[in-house]
Design an enzyme around this catalytic site. Structure first.
Site, mmCIF file in Angstrom:
data_model
loop_
_atom_site.group_PDB
_atom_site.id
_atom_site.type_symbol
_atom_site.label_atom_id
_atom_site.label_comp_id
_atom_site.label_asym_id
_atom_site.label_seq_id
_atom_site.Cartn_x
_atom_site.Cartn_y
_atom_site.Cartn_z
ATOM 1 N N ARG A 50 -14.978 3.063 6.467
ATOM 2 C CA ARG A 50 -15.126 2.965 5.487
ATOM 3 C C ARG A 50 -14.833 2.973 4.442
ATOM 4 O O ARG A 50 -13.955 2.392 3.979
ATOM 5 C CB ARG A 50 -15.944 1.277 5.672
ATOM 6 C CG ARG A 50 -15.565 0.494 4.842
ATOM 7 C CD ARG A 50 -15.881 -1.006 5.530
ATOM 8 N NE ARG A 50 -17.315 -1.120 5.980
ATOM 9 C CZ ARG A 50 -18.731 -0.765 5.305
ATOM 10 N NH1 ARG A 50 -18.634 -0.163 3.701
ATOM 11 N NH2 ARG A 50 -19.833 -0.789 5.846
ATOM 12 N N TYR A 102 6.722 -13.403 -5.054
ATOM 13 C CA TYR A 102 6.613 -13.162 -3.623
ATOM 14 C C TYR A 102 6.041 -14.116 -3.275
ATOM 15 O O TYR A 102 4.123 -14.378 -3.559
ATOM 16 C CB TYR A 102 5.515 -11.899 -2.753
ATOM 17 C CG TYR A 102 5.250 -11.374 -1.624
ATOM 18 C CD1 TYR A 102 6.445 -11.998 -1.082
ATOM 19 C CD2 TYR A 102 4.203 -11.379 -1.310
ATOM 20 C CE1 TYR A 102 6.262 -11.727 0.536
ATOM 21 C CE2 TYR A 102 3.604 -11.897 0.769
ATOM 22 C CZ TYR A 102 4.690 -11.600 0.690
ATOM 23 O OH TYR A 102 4.614 -11.385 2.598
ATOM 24 N N LYS A 196 7.147 -2.343 3.535
ATOM 25 C CA LYS A 196 8.859 -2.383 3.138
ATOM 26 C C LYS A 196 9.330 -0.852 3.100
ATOM 27 O O LYS A 196 9.084 -0.067 3.815
ATOM 28 C CB LYS A 196 9.082 -2.845 1.726
ATOM 29 C CG LYS A 196 8.266 -4.075 2.007
ATOM 30 C CD LYS A 196 8.501 -5.107 3.337
ATOM 31 C CE LYS A 196 8.010 -6.781 2.735
ATOM 32 N NZ LYS A 196 6.865 -7.389 1.972
#
Ligand SMILES: *Cc1c(COP(=O)(O)O)cnc(C)c1O
Length: 368
Positions: A50, A102, A196
């Site tokens: 983590r 967005y 993207k």
């Protein structure tokens, strides 16, 4: 002074070389380990998944070269955006976000920041140019905005926002660090969905936050560690591979988008076309100053929902998907998500298909 884009691309491709020893793999291994050999706590190195992993190190090194700034990776664009917002806002603060950007960023702000005491002020992208930022803690901008493709003059807005004491965050997803550099235009943090164009093959979600303020970036890193919004090693590996061809793919996509936008704009069935790379576009002058080119996204309107759906389903070279920036040209009717756009509004993400073949297929699909 920063490296030229060409120098950054070359450095990105060879970033591992200096650290390699005889027999090491040239490509970063997918290190699937939650724990790391730790006989001594103070000795440094990786210790728990983590906090950091070797596969993140590889992709973050590439992104840091592209951004010219410290970069922290996340398992999605939204994880990166959440980190940037939670790292910079507290109860009583005011946040300005685009009302036409967005939509999940807005839903996150209204649904989770507002109940914690943050005042959320949505603002149309075109009004950023004249807005008063007095008393605002964070100005969050997105340019060109998704899906309307309105453009913010980043340097002008960042200067006014910072003069008012605000932290400025830019969502650079639609451009990538190769086409637009918000950190050089006065923004404090850049956030992006590497899902993207950077990853580019529609097979992984990923995101990052970049910035040059060490204290802010430490908060972002702490958020990742404490919220646990960590990318997996396989995802980091895929993004590392995708980034190696980002410039090559973008060159084709953006050159094709320029051609397709010009031809669509001249087509009798098409209205309201937006592409910041067209001299007639409302955003052209600002886009020329701050963007390398017009990008690969085009928006336009057909007569109604049926005309738009018909066009998308008839064209064999348009993938009917949400999202953008992949190798395939993709399109969708945004009103189906409830975006504040006309029923026949289409967002098109131009892919890497040879442009004349793509245009032939699109022109035929427009004829019905
Ligand atoms: C897709 C997108 C996001 C969210 O990215 P995910 O990886 O889907 O979480 C954020 N901002 C913009 C502008 C986007 O297009």
């Amino acid at each position: 002074m920063t490296d030229s884009p060409d120098q950054r691309i070359a450095r990105l491709l060879h970033h591992r070389k200096a650290g390699l020893r005889q027999g090491d793999p040239v490509v970063p291994p997918i290190t699937a380990s939650a724990t790391f050999h730790l006989p001594h706590v103070q000795a440094g190195g990786h210790f728990y998944g983590r906090n950091g992993t070797p596969t993140w190190d590889a992709v973050e090194a590439q992104l840091a070269i592209l951004e010219d700034a410290e970069t922290v990776s996340f398992p999605s664009g939204m994880a990166a955006i959440a980190a940037a917002l939670f790292a910079t806002l507290k109860a009583g603060d005011r946040l300005v976000i685009p009302s036409d950007g967005y939509y999940v960023t807005r839903v996150l702000s209204e649904g989770f920041l507002k109940p914690l005491g943050v005042t959320v002020s949505p603002l149309p992208t075109r009004d950023y140019a004249t807005a008063d930022f007095t008393g605002v803690a964070v100005v969050y901008l997105e340019t060109p905005s998704n899906p309307g493709l309105d453009v913010v003059d980043i340097a002008a807005v960042a200067a006014r926002a910072r003069a008012a004491g605000a932290v400025v965050i830019a969502d650079n997803t639609t451009m990538t660090p190769l086409l637009q550099r918000p950190l050089y235009l006065g923004c404090d943090l850049v956030v992006a969905a590497d899902t993207k164009a950077p990853a580019g093959h529609s097979d992984v979600l990923f995101g990052h936050v970049a910035g040059r303020d060490a204290a802010l970036m430490a908060r972002v890193r702490d958020w990742r560690r404490m919220a646990g919004a960590i990318p997996g090693p396989f995802e980091a590996f895929l993004v590392h591979r995708g980034l190696e061809t980002l410039e090559l793919r973008l060159s084709r996509m953006c050159a094709s988008a320029q051609v397709i936008a010009e031809r669509l704009a001249a087509h009798p069935a098409v209205t309201g076309l937006r592409f910041p790379g067209l001299p007639g576009d409302a955003s052209y002058a600002v886009a020329r100053r701050q963007m390398v080119n017009g990008g690969f996204l085009i928006s336009f309107e057909l007569a109604d929902a049926a005309a738009a759906e018909g066009f998308l389903s008839r064209c064999p070279l348009i993938a009917q998907t949400t999202s953008f920036g992949g190798t395939h040209t993709a399109g969708e009717r945004r009103a189906r998500w409830g975006d504040a756009v006309a029923e026949g509004f289409v967002r098109l993400s131009v892919g890497i298909e040879p442009v004349e073949v793509l245009w032939e297929a699109m022109a035929a699909a427009l004829e019905g």
